[in-house]
Design a protein around this motif. Structure first.
Motif, mmCIF file in Angstrom:
data_model
loop_
_atom_site.group_PDB
_atom_site.id
_atom_site.type_symbol
_atom_site.label_atom_id
_atom_site.label_comp_id
_atom_site.label_asym_id
_atom_site.label_seq_id
_atom_site.Cartn_x
_atom_site.Cartn_y
_atom_site.Cartn_z
ATOM 1 N N LYS A 3 28.741 23.687 32.179
ATOM 2 C CA LYS A 3 28.261 24.625 33.190
ATOM 3 C C LYS A 3 29.148 25.874 33.298
ATOM 4 C CE LYS A 3 25.945 21.160 36.070
ATOM 5 N NZ LYS A 3 25.858 20.550 37.423
ATOM 6 N N ASP A 4 30.334 25.833 32.707
ATOM 7 C CA ASP A 4 31.241 26.977 32.766
ATOM 8 C C ASP A 4 31.037 27.866 31.538
ATOM 9 O OD1 ASP A 4 32.211 26.120 35.151
ATOM 10 O OD2 ASP A 4 34.218 25.624 34.439
ATOM 11 N N ARG A 5 29.942 28.593 31.536
ATOM 12 C CA ARG A 5 29.589 29.451 30.390
ATOM 13 C C ARG A 5 30.061 30.877 30.678
ATOM 14 N NH1 ARG A 5 23.604 28.843 30.694
ATOM 15 N NH2 ARG A 5 23.620 30.533 29.142
ATOM 16 N N TYR A 6 31.378 31.056 30.626
ATOM 17 C CA TYR A 6 31.948 32.355 30.995
ATOM 18 C C TYR A 6 31.674 33.438 29.959
ATOM 19 C CZ TYR A 6 34.335 30.917 35.253
ATOM 20 O OH TYR A 6 34.608 30.511 36.533
ATOM 21 N N GLU A 7 31.588 33.070 28.698
ATOM 22 C CA GLU A 7 31.274 34.079 27.685
ATOM 23 C C GLU A 7 29.858 34.624 27.902
ATOM 24 O OE1 GLU A 7 30.654 34.286 22.873
ATOM 25 O OE2 GLU A 7 32.516 33.419 23.641
ATOM 26 N N ASP A 8 28.912 33.744 28.131
ATOM 27 C CA ASP A 8 27.540 34.190 28.389
ATOM 28 C C ASP A 8 27.456 34.991 29.682
ATOM 29 O OD1 ASP A 8 26.832 32.857 26.091
ATOM 30 O OD2 ASP A 8 25.967 31.116 27.133
ATOM 31 N N TYR A 9 28.236 34.608 30.666
ATOM 32 C CA TYR A 9 28.262 35.322 31.946
ATOM 33 C C TYR A 9 28.686 36.777 31.757
ATOM 34 C CZ TYR A 9 31.773 36.845 35.462
ATOM 35 O OH TYR A 9 32.615 37.563 36.271
ATOM 36 N N VAL A 10 29.719 37.010 30.950
ATOM 37 C CA VAL A 10 30.186 38.388 30.739
ATOM 38 C C VAL A 10 29.282 39.142 29.769
ATOM 39 C CG1 VAL A 10 32.061 39.840 29.874
ATOM 40 C CG2 VAL A 10 32.590 37.838 31.281
ATOM 41 N N LEU A 11 29.047 38.549 28.613
ATOM 42 C CA LEU A 11 28.365 39.285 27.542
ATOM 43 C C LEU A 11 26.865 39.417 27.758
ATOM 44 C CD1 LEU A 11 30.227 37.978 24.364
ATOM 45 C CD2 LEU A 11 30.799 39.891 25.885
#
Length: 255
Positions: A79-87
């Protein structure tokens, strides 16, 4: 500023600075500024440096929250999809709310420490997104740290947090995020221009110098700067002017 990230399924904050006067219909270049792993998060860039002054150069400055995520999609926390969140999510939200250009030639990213790691990783793995990548004191060697002799609680906690993000040592998930691995297969002619700077008294000095040597051997377009200093905002604030001079040049905004 707060928006809902579909990738993280929660609201996320970011700071944004724009020029005082924007011509109606004008689309401005965007610079994403990634904070490090220790400190105040997305507030660090504007609280601890003079970077906000560069908004007067007709730039939109965006400072997202990244927690201790290395801005990656966590291997052991799906659930911690930080790359998708930024990009994906953040870039889309900025384009919706502000007069931001959607062209690669008008998009740059700069990170410090943990954020510098992400900036370099994306330069090598997502060359389609940014024309310029800056990394100040990037923790380039984070996937090669040896915690075997460290028995203090902070060391154990960091080892576990890194495993949560990148997966166990020696796995394919780690190699897929490792700049020292990615640099061997990335195409130099397609990769964004990279500006890397590091302090000579930092533990990251030797790994960054080794990485820069490999960039040179493979003929990437980059510059590498060293100067006396330790891993703190005094060093990074002093590196910002040279970094932005290079950014403005490579975004064709130096006039």
């Amino acid at each position: 500023m707060t928006f809902h990230s579909s990738a993280l399924n929660r609201d996320m904050p970011y700071r944004v600075y724009l020029p005082a006067d924007v011509i109606p219909g004008q689309k401005l270049p965007v610079v994403y500024l990634l904070h490090g792993g220790d400190g105040g998060g997305f507030r660090d860039w504007s609280n601890d440096s003079d970077v906000v002054a560069y908004a007067t150069r007709n730039l939109i400055l965006v400072m997202p929250e990244g927690a201790f995520s290395y801005y990656m999609n966590a291997v052991e926390k799906p659930k911690d999809r930080y790359e998708d969140y930024v990009l994906q999510d953040l870039i889309r939200d900025v384009a919706t709310r502000f007069p931001a250009s959607d062209r690669r030639e008008k998009r740059a990213i700069i990170g410090i420490s943990m954020g510098g790691f992400a900036a370099i990783k994306w330069a090598l793995s997502r060359p389609d997104l940014f024309v310029f990548v800056g990394a100040l004191s990037p923790s380039i060697e984070v996937l090669h740290r040896d915690y075997k002799i460290r028995n203090k609680i902070p060391g154990i906690e960091e080892w576990w947090r890194l495993r949560t993000v990148f997966g166990p040592p020696g796995t394919a998930s780690r190699r897929s995020s490792d700049p020292f691995v990615l640099v061997e297969s990335a195409h130099p002619e397609q990769t964004p221009y990279m500006f890397i700077a590091v302090g000579e008294q930092e533990p990251f000095f030797e790994p960054n110098r080794r990485f820069a040597r490999r960039l040179q051997e493979r003929k990437f377009r980059f510059e590498f700067h060293t100067s006396p200093g330790i891993h703190n905002w005094s060093l990074w604030d002093a590196q910002i002017p040279a970094c932005f001079d290079s950014l403005l040049q490579h975004m064709d905004l130096s006039h």
